[in-house]
Motif scaffolding. Structure first.
Motif, PDB file in Angstrom:
ATOM      1  N   LYS A  59       7.191  14.102  -7.335  1.00 33.03           N
ATOM      2  CA  LYS A  59       7.455  13.918  -6.107  1.00 33.03           C
ATOM      3  C   LYS A  59       6.060  13.906  -5.464  1.00 33.03           C
ATOM      4  N   GLU A  60       5.197  14.850  -5.642  1.00 36.49           N
ATOM      5  CA  GLU A  60       3.922  15.056  -5.097  1.00 36.49           C
ATOM      6  C   GLU A  60       3.244  13.980  -5.474  1.00 36.49           C
ATOM      7  N   ARG A 103       3.876  10.922  -6.498  1.00 41.61           N
ATOM      8  CA  ARG A 103       4.198   9.520  -5.940  1.00 41.61           C
ATOM      9  C   ARG A 103       3.565   9.480  -4.388  1.00 41.61           C
ATOM     10  N   ILE A 104       3.817  10.596  -3.716  1.00 41.96           N
ATOM     11  CA  ILE A 104       3.176  10.632  -2.164  1.00 41.96           C
ATOM     12  C   ILE A 104       1.847  10.430  -2.397  1.00 41.96           C
ATOM     13  N   LYS A 105       1.207  10.955  -3.318  1.00 42.51           N
ATOM     14  CA  LYS A 105      -0.480  10.983  -3.158  1.00 42.51           C
ATOM     15  C   LYS A 105      -1.057   9.859  -3.788  1.00 42.51           C
TER      16      LYS A 105
END
Length: 212
Positions: free
Chosen positions: A100-101, A103-105
């Motif tokens: 998740k992290e 993909r966000i960054k």
């Protein structure tokens, strides 16, 4: 010569020390075996956090036959036990957080082509035994690639940029220009007729094909 063996105080002390050492050496493998057995029976993916400070051992309890000292014996049995505790994490949950992290960054101009689960590593930052809280830093690697599909804005913009920059240029010069673009890994230029030294002077006569 008749040799008679007696159990000495030193023998008993050495036996206790050896048993205590063997119990400590077996602690980590035993914990891992228990977790693996639980994973198989409950279809989970628990992993034992490694690190000396994360494995808690009680004082070994060692039992020997009574009144050993001075007995005429070639050998004697030693029994020992020890309570061992460790901390395990759920691999699927940790991977979910990291994915998740990442993909966000990721870069807005790129798509995430792949996440390498085998690249997951972690480092212990702090362990508070009183609160039973472990703080770690975990990393995972992903592969980004530029979003250059012709039917999308970034891809359409890249194709226009290439055409406008290589119109009428020498083929070698055009190849070098395209190869130096950060979005491009490899470039191949085909011209017709094959002996033509330069590219067409009209952008519409240049066809750009992007392969992924």
């Amino acid at each position: 010569t008749n040799v008679v063996k007696f159990i000495s105080k030193e023998d008993i002390s050495a036996a206790r020390s050896k048993m205590a050492e063997e119990l400590k050496l077996a602690a980590d493998p035993e914990l891992k075996a228990i977790i693996e057995k639980k994973n198989q029976s409950q279809n989970t993916r628990l992993n034992l956090l490694s690190g000396k400070t994360l494995i808690d051992n009680s004082e070994p309890v060692i039992t020997l036959p009574p009144n050993l000292e001075g007995q005429r014996l070639d050998a004697f049995d030693v029994k020992g036990s020890m309570v061992v505790s460790g901390i395990a994490y759920d691999m699927d949950e940790l991977l979910g957080i990291l994915k998740k992290e990442i993909r966000i960054k990721k870069s807005p101009a790129k798509s995430l082509a792949n996440i390498d689960e085998d690249s997951l590593t972690y480092k212990l930052v702090d362990y508070d035994k009183n609160s039973q809280k472990v703080t770690i830093t975990a990393t995972i690697q992903g592969i980004e690639e530029f979003e250059v599909s012709p039917n999308k804005e970034n891809g359409d913009r890249l194709i226009k940029k290439i055409k406008e920059s290589i119109v009428g240029k020498d083929i070698r010069e055009a190849r070098d220009f395209i190869q130096n673009l950060p979005e491009i890994q490899n470039v191949e230029i085909k011209s017709w007729p094959a002996w033509a030294p330069t590219l067409p002077s009209v952008a519409d006569n240049i066809k750009v094909e992007i392969k992924r």
